[in-house]
Design an enzyme around this catalytic site. Sequence first.
Site, mmCIF file in Angstrom:
data_model
loop_
_atom_site.group_PDB
_atom_site.id
_atom_site.type_symbol
_atom_site.label_atom_id
_atom_site.label_comp_id
_atom_site.label_asym_id
_atom_site.label_seq_id
_atom_site.Cartn_x
_atom_site.Cartn_y
_atom_site.Cartn_z
ATOM 1 N N ASP A 132 33.628 66.124 32.394
ATOM 2 C CA ASP A 132 32.292 65.695 32.209
ATOM 3 C C ASP A 132 32.221 64.396 33.828
ATOM 4 O O ASP A 132 31.354 64.065 34.154
ATOM 5 C CB ASP A 132 32.401 64.581 31.247
ATOM 6 C CG ASP A 132 31.123 64.055 31.428
ATOM 7 O OD1 ASP A 132 30.340 64.708 30.349
ATOM 8 O OD2 ASP A 132 31.195 62.952 31.221
ATOM 9 N N GLY A 167 26.898 71.764 25.875
ATOM 10 C CA GLY A 167 26.852 72.052 24.819
ATOM 11 C C GLY A 167 25.360 72.336 24.196
ATOM 12 O O GLY A 167 25.715 73.596 23.660
ATOM 13 N N ALA A 201 27.125 64.562 30.477
ATOM 14 C CA ALA A 201 26.950 66.252 30.744
ATOM 15 C C ALA A 201 28.109 67.403 29.966
ATOM 16 O O ALA A 201 27.544 68.505 29.886
ATOM 17 C CB ALA A 201 27.596 66.050 32.283
ATOM 18 N N ASP A 202 29.083 67.223 29.432
ATOM 19 C CA ASP A 202 30.058 67.543 28.177
ATOM 20 C C ASP A 202 28.575 67.800 27.453
ATOM 21 O O ASP A 202 28.489 69.299 26.787
ATOM 22 C CB ASP A 202 30.843 67.339 28.157
ATOM 23 C CG ASP A 202 32.263 67.636 28.684
ATOM 24 O OD1 ASP A 202 31.977 68.600 29.269
ATOM 25 O OD2 ASP A 202 32.817 66.793 28.793
ATOM 26 N N VAL A 203 28.060 66.821 26.667
ATOM 27 C CA VAL A 203 27.082 67.287 25.885
ATOM 28 C C VAL A 203 26.337 68.469 25.809
ATOM 29 O O VAL A 203 25.601 69.131 24.873
ATOM 30 C CB VAL A 203 26.767 66.070 25.315
ATOM 31 C CG1 VAL A 203 25.730 66.134 24.067
ATOM 32 C CG2 VAL A 203 28.180 65.157 24.640
#
Length: 401
Positions: free
Chosen positions: A151, A184, A179-181
């Site tokens: 991230d 997803g 960034a990860d969320v």
Amino acid sequence: MAASKGALDGVFVLDLSRILAGPTCTQLLGDLGATVIKVENPKTGGDDTRGWGPNYARDRDGNPTDLSAYFMAANRNKRSIAVDIADPEGQRILRHLAARADIVIENFKPDGLKKYGLDHATLCAAHPALVYCSISGYGQTGPNRAQPGYDLMAQGFGGIMSITGEPDGAPMKVGVGIADVMCGMYATIGILAALRHRDQTGEGQHIDLSLVDSSMAWLINEGTNYLTSGQLPERRGNAHPNIVPYDAFECADGHILLAVGNDAQFQRFCDALGLRDVAADGRFTTNLGRIKHRADLMPAIRPAMAALDKDDLLARLRAVSVPCGPINTIAGALTSDQAQARDAVVGIPRADVEGGQLSLLGNPLKFSATPVRYDRAPPRFGQDTAEVLETWGPAGAGLPK
């Protein structure tokens, strides 16, 4: 009356992802009713985030479990199986589950699953209706495809850090792994679109998604500001590049947020604070003027706000329908009347932990016909291996040694 089925009831997901982006996606699918089988490595003790403390759910004797707060944030409504992807028997089990699956999701480096026969090309060729989603740092193509993705690196590479922070401060990441969320979230949207296509045509497909691509996509107005003007956006702290005043403002006992979205709101704001001279100043009557003269406007309005208590200031502005609000701590947000009314926090039973349940963040989706369900607490490592192999595994599959 029978319980409502989830919108994705009957959808089977083989989850080969870990950390946050992939698990965020598969938790959403699980919340919507899909059956999610989370595959964890028995050699490492499972998903890396199980060890990302310091906060853990504790067992009934008060000892920490492998349910870290980080892990629990993205892994409810899943079954955990301990399967070694590098072992031929593990590969046989996973290929069998993939044949049963509607969706496979993974976040290995590009080509990382090819040697196991679990890559998208192999599985999609064997199962043409399969929706296969690959998440990586930079994508399956491009000069950086082999680089690992975290991230922090995605926020740096994608540009968001360059515009986050105080004007004279260092570039700053967002306070959570956004960034990860968001990756997803994009993965969930892509998978649902691919399922729709599959249901209409019988044809599955491969979804290639990266942390960096999605990070650049959600630069939104600041990205488009640059593309339109050729000028690099600046760090403005809490201020807005296109709306003034829109910022955090100090008051006598703390700070509040103010978001004046149009010229009529600005006039009402000035009236509420007795700023007649500011309201009458031709430089400030339009938003474009306020943007141009931002440096003159801010000192003209800050003293009047700083003289009032938070509650008084918020009451005055709300009385004239000027958008404003508090800056809550996480505790303040999650214990607010609004959070309670909207089920922002949910309790999921788990008999083997202190208190008999886990407190988790709720899913924000409110469906009228297929409500989100919280059927399964985040799993202990490998807890469902026997059940999954017995129910969906290949003949002769045994528990890992």
